[in-house]
Write an enzyme that holds these catalytic residues in place. Structure first.
Site, PDB file in Angstrom:
ATOM      1  N   HIS A 156     -13.525  26.408 -21.377  1.00 45.28           N
ATOM      2  CA  HIS A 156     -13.226  25.007 -20.983  1.00 45.28           C
ATOM      3  C   HIS A 156     -11.718  24.756 -20.934  1.00 45.28           C
ATOM      4  O   HIS A 156     -11.270  23.633 -21.164  1.00 45.28           O
ATOM      5  CB  HIS A 156     -13.878  23.992 -21.929  1.00 45.28           C
ATOM      6  CG  HIS A 156     -15.304  24.299 -22.257  1.00 45.28           C
ATOM      7  ND1 HIS A 156     -16.348  23.851 -21.490  1.00 45.28           N
ATOM      8  CD2 HIS A 156     -15.848  25.043 -23.245  1.00 45.28           C
ATOM      9  CE1 HIS A 156     -17.496  24.282 -22.005  1.00 45.28           C
ATOM     10  NE2 HIS A 156     -17.210  25.024 -23.065  1.00 45.28           N
ATOM     11  N   SER A 277      12.934  24.879  -4.750  1.00 46.12           N
ATOM     12  CA  SER A 277      12.689  23.577  -4.141  1.00 46.12           C
ATOM     13  C   SER A 277      13.946  23.159  -3.392  1.00 46.12           C
ATOM     14  O   SER A 277      15.061  23.463  -3.800  1.00 46.12           O
ATOM     15  CB  SER A 277      12.361  22.569  -5.242  1.00 46.12           C
ATOM     16  OG  SER A 277      12.663  21.264  -4.794  1.00 46.12           O
ATOM     17  N   LYS A 283      13.812  24.171 -10.080  1.00 48.28           N
ATOM     18  CA  LYS A 283      12.464  24.666  -9.827  1.00 48.28           C
ATOM     19  C   LYS A 283      12.397  26.138  -9.448  1.00 48.28           C
ATOM     20  O   LYS A 283      13.242  26.653  -8.732  1.00 48.28           O
ATOM     21  CB  LYS A 283      11.850  23.872  -8.664  1.00 48.28           C
ATOM     22  CG  LYS A 283      11.503  22.479  -9.044  1.00 48.28           C
ATOM     23  CD  LYS A 283      10.169  22.450  -9.728  1.00 48.28           C
ATOM     24  CE  LYS A 283       9.369  21.290  -9.161  1.00 48.28           C
ATOM     25  NZ  LYS A 283       7.981  21.502  -9.266  1.00 48.28           N
ATOM     26  N   GLU A 290      -0.109  30.282  -5.202  1.00 47.93           N
ATOM     27  CA  GLU A 290      -0.725  29.087  -4.597  1.00 47.93           C
ATOM     28  C   GLU A 290      -1.236  29.381  -3.189  1.00 47.93           C
ATOM     29  O   GLU A 290      -2.304  28.919  -2.782  1.00 47.93           O
ATOM     30  CB  GLU A 290       0.277  27.933  -4.575  1.00 47.93           C
ATOM     31  CG  GLU A 290       0.522  27.363  -5.965  1.00 47.93           C
ATOM     32  CD  GLU A 290       1.681  26.377  -6.020  1.00 47.93           C
ATOM     33  OE1 GLU A 290       2.224  25.991  -4.962  1.00 47.93           O
ATOM     34  OE2 GLU A 290       2.058  25.990  -7.146  1.00 47.93           O
TER      35      GLU A 290
END
Ligand code: ARG
Length: 459
Positions: A156, A277, A283, A290
């Site tokens: 979980h 970024s 970043k 992704e």
């Protein structure tokens, strides 16, 4: 526009119709397989006395010339031909004249395209298997290096019990190993030759289908000519296997993304596999993971698309089947690309063992072991569960770990606790006592690593 079938027509095809119908923009991908298939066909025709040896040699030479010229770029494949089959045949006739017109004896584009696609896909199944093997090699290396790297295991997405990084990577090893085995199954089922099925009902020429099949490396000919031209099961199976590979890669990517987050910091993705970024200078984003996760949707889409295309097609060949190509090509290129990139990312990733260890320590991942400690001293499991529940509550209130409690504190909750509780709930004990097959304990893990090493050496 050059068409093979003008004879019974009195009007030119409408331009839009021509373009709608043509497949050369995508079926040129298997020009090599088309030529190889024709070569085998011609060899068989000559063996059976349907063509003379001189005609065979002329055609083979012509086909070799076309292959060499396409490969060198001297002969561009242009859209003035309807499909790759027309392109090759028209070029052959241009080169060698009348003998070229005999190439298509005893053959239809229906069995020809069925053959080309099968040959192309067969090669891709093998290539994908090779890429998965490389991924497994990287996983195995990480497993070998990390049988003592403790980290939390989750259920979980909540910390559950301590495991090792080797154990976690081992789960993915099993998944990608199954993916390879699926590809091997598909290969075995698909490796039968459709050539000789003709348009749907075989031919009246005395073709030796077994010989053609053998020349092309198939186990044998497909046994029903209607099925031969219209079976696309192997593509659906392959798409399904690719969808499963992508699902595995996507789950793994999701974990990398979580582990790479500021909150976790379990991993550091190599600069070569991260992006920045345009606005936020701090970043470093896990874009590759992704994208792999995102591209999974494309491959699922291809599977759904072909299943839907095939569902209403009566026997035998129908033009709908031309739609088997673009999605499959895209799925293959996507899946291969994702496996290769993911492998590179994983091979260069840094694991923050300190962060993993600290995280395992402060999430009560040893609570089950504390309960087992009591059980070993005669407390019934249900009572032990309750006692440790109270310990955890106590720790949460004081913001400490189970290991930080004094023996007096332990005893105040249950007198059964003794000094050896600390050793019993240390992360190392928790992991290394788990020695059943498939568990994370170092000795159990090393056995699995040995099996995995043997598997990679033999397959
Ligand atoms: N381009 C076609 C395909 O991909 C080749 C077979 C054409 N056969 C036909 N009868 N029109 O399926």
């Amino acid at each position: 526009m050059a068409q093979l079938w003008g004879g019974r027509f009195t009007k030119e095809t409408d331009q839009l119709v021509y373009r709608f119908n043509a497949s050369i923009s995508f079926d040129q991908k298997f020009y090599r397989q088309d030529i190889e298939g024709s070569m085998a066909h011609v060899r068989m025709l000559a063996k059976q006395g349907i063509l003379t040896e001189a005609e065979r040699d002329q055609i083979l030479e012509g086909l070799e010339g076309i292959l060499a010229d396409v490969e060198s770029g001297k002969l561009p494949i242009t859209d003035q031909y309807e499909d790759i089959h027309s392109f090759v045949e028209a070029n052959l006739i241009d080169r060698i004249g009348d003998a070229g017109k005999k190439l298509h004896t005893g053959r239809s584009r229906n069995d020809q395209v069925a053959l080309d696609m099968r040959l192309y896909t067969r090669g891709e199944v093998q290539e994908m298997d090779g890429l998965l093997k490389k991924l497994l090699e990287v996983l195995l290396r990480i497993m070998e290096e990390n049988t003592e790297t403790i980290m939390p295991g989750f259920t979980h997405l909540q910390k559950a019990q301590p495991i090792t990084l080797a154990h976690h990577m081992g789960a993915y090893f099993e998944m990608f190993k199954r993916d390879r085995s699926r590809l091997h199954d598909i290969y075995d089922r698909m490796n039968y030759c459709p050539l000789g099925s003709g348009a749907l009902a075989g031919t009246t020429y005395p073709l030796d289908r077994e010989y053609t099949a053998e020349l092309l490396g198939f186990y044998g000919p497909m046994l029903n000519s209607m099925d031969g031209v219209s079976d696309r099961d192997y593509l659906i199976e392959f798409l399904s296997a690719m969808a499963t590979v992508m699902m595995h890669l996507s789950r793994f990517s999701e974990e990398i993304i979580i582990w790479n987050s500021n909150e976790y910091q379990f991993v550091e993705i190599d600069d070569a596999y991260s992006t920045g970024s345009s606005i936020m200078p701090q970043k470093k984003n896990p874009d590759i993971a992704e994208l792999v996760r995102g591209k999974t949707g494309r491959v699922y889409g291809a599977l759904t698309s072909l299943l839907t295309t095939m569902k209403g097609i009566p026997l035998a060949y129908n033009k709908d089947m031309q739609e088997d190509k673009e999605f499959v090509f895209d799925a293959i290129d996507t899946t291969k690309g994702c496996i290769a990139l993911f492998t590179g990312m994983l091979d260069t990733i840094g694991f923050r063992k300190d962060r993993m260890n600290a995280s395992a320590k402060n999430g009560f991942t040893n609570a089950t072991d504390a309960a087992d400690y009591l059980v070993n001293r005669g407390v019934p499991f249900r009572d032990a569960h309750g006692i440790v529940g109270r310990l955890v509550l106590y720790c949460i209130e004081k913001n400490i770990a189970l290991d930080d409690m004094s023996l007096e504190e332990y005893k105040s909750i249950s007198p059964v606790f003794e000094e050896d509780i600390y050793d019993a709930i240390s992360m190392e004990t928790c992991v290394n006592k788990r020695l059943t097959i498939g568990a994370p304990g170092k000795e159990a893990m090393e056995k699995v690593i040995a099996v995995s090493r043997e598997y990679l050496a033999s397959k």
